[in-house]
Design a protein around this motif. Structure first.
Motif, mmCIF file in Angstrom:
data_model
loop_
_atom_site.group_PDB
_atom_site.id
_atom_site.type_symbol
_atom_site.label_atom_id
_atom_site.label_comp_id
_atom_site.label_asym_id
_atom_site.label_seq_id
_atom_site.Cartn_x
_atom_site.Cartn_y
_atom_site.Cartn_z
ATOM 1 N N LEU A 67 0.785 -1.260 0.001
ATOM 2 C CA LEU A 67 -0.053 0.132 0.160
ATOM 3 C C LEU A 67 0.999 1.421 0.159
ATOM 4 N N GLU A 68 2.168 1.562 0.830
ATOM 5 C CA GLU A 68 2.646 2.313 0.830
ATOM 6 C C GLU A 68 3.611 2.599 -0.480
ATOM 7 N N ILE A 69 4.041 1.604 -1.076
ATOM 8 C CA ILE A 69 4.752 1.441 -2.313
ATOM 9 C C ILE A 69 3.998 2.101 -3.447
ATOM 10 N N ILE A 70 2.467 1.709 -3.316
ATOM 11 C CA ILE A 70 1.632 2.400 -4.374
ATOM 12 C C ILE A 70 1.316 3.541 -4.237
ATOM 13 N N LYS A 71 1.084 4.165 -2.954
ATOM 14 C CA LYS A 71 0.879 5.444 -2.633
ATOM 15 C C LYS A 71 2.170 6.379 -3.166
ATOM 16 N N LEU A 72 3.119 5.874 -2.556
ATOM 17 C CA LEU A 72 4.626 6.561 -3.031
ATOM 18 C C LEU A 72 4.669 6.798 -4.570
ATOM 19 N N SER A 73 4.382 5.676 -5.340
ATOM 20 C CA SER A 73 4.358 5.485 -6.751
ATOM 21 C C SER A 73 3.629 6.633 -7.395
#
Length: 124
Positions: A16-22
């Motif tokens: 979820l964090e990777i998606i958000k940062l992406s």
């Protein structure tokens, strides 16, 4: 470039964090994060997403079950849906597209390409 409101439903906090940062690499996404289908159902009505990005396999309520329930909410029947999944293969992708997804993105995905893939999918 217009801002796209995207509701992310992913039960794994790190993904979820990777998606958000992406997606924050682009100035063109406003993101609402949910860690379960239940949370998405509560958040969707107030957020009014323009795209749904759903993990396919989640505990309690799967991505397809979440999508089915989101589609019943006012204004969400025709919102484009994209599944994120670790399942690979033509049959898995065909199944997800048959459920109404406009795109299937397999995990692991390339974070720098995620926003462009979402934009391309909704442009079709």
């Amino acid at each position: 470039m217009n801002i796209i409101k995207i509701l992310i439903v992913e039960d794994q906090p790190d993904i979820l964090e990777i998606i958000k940062l992406s997606l924050e690499l682009y100035d063109s996404f406003e993101v609402a994060e949910c860690d379960s289908g239940e949370a998405a159902l509560l958040r969707a009505s107030e957020f009014n997403p323009e795209v749904l990005l759903l993990d396919y396999m989640m505990p309690d309520m799967s991505g397809p079950q979440t999508l089915e329930k989101l589609r019943q909410l006012p204004g969400l029947a025709d919102v484009p849906a994209i599944f994120l999944t670790a399942r690979v293969g033509e049959s898995a992708e065909s199944e997800m597209l048959a459920l109404g997804a406009i795109e299937v993105i397999t995990k692991p995905f390339k974070p720098r390409e995620l926003g462009a893939r979402i934009r391309a999918a909704i442009a079709r």
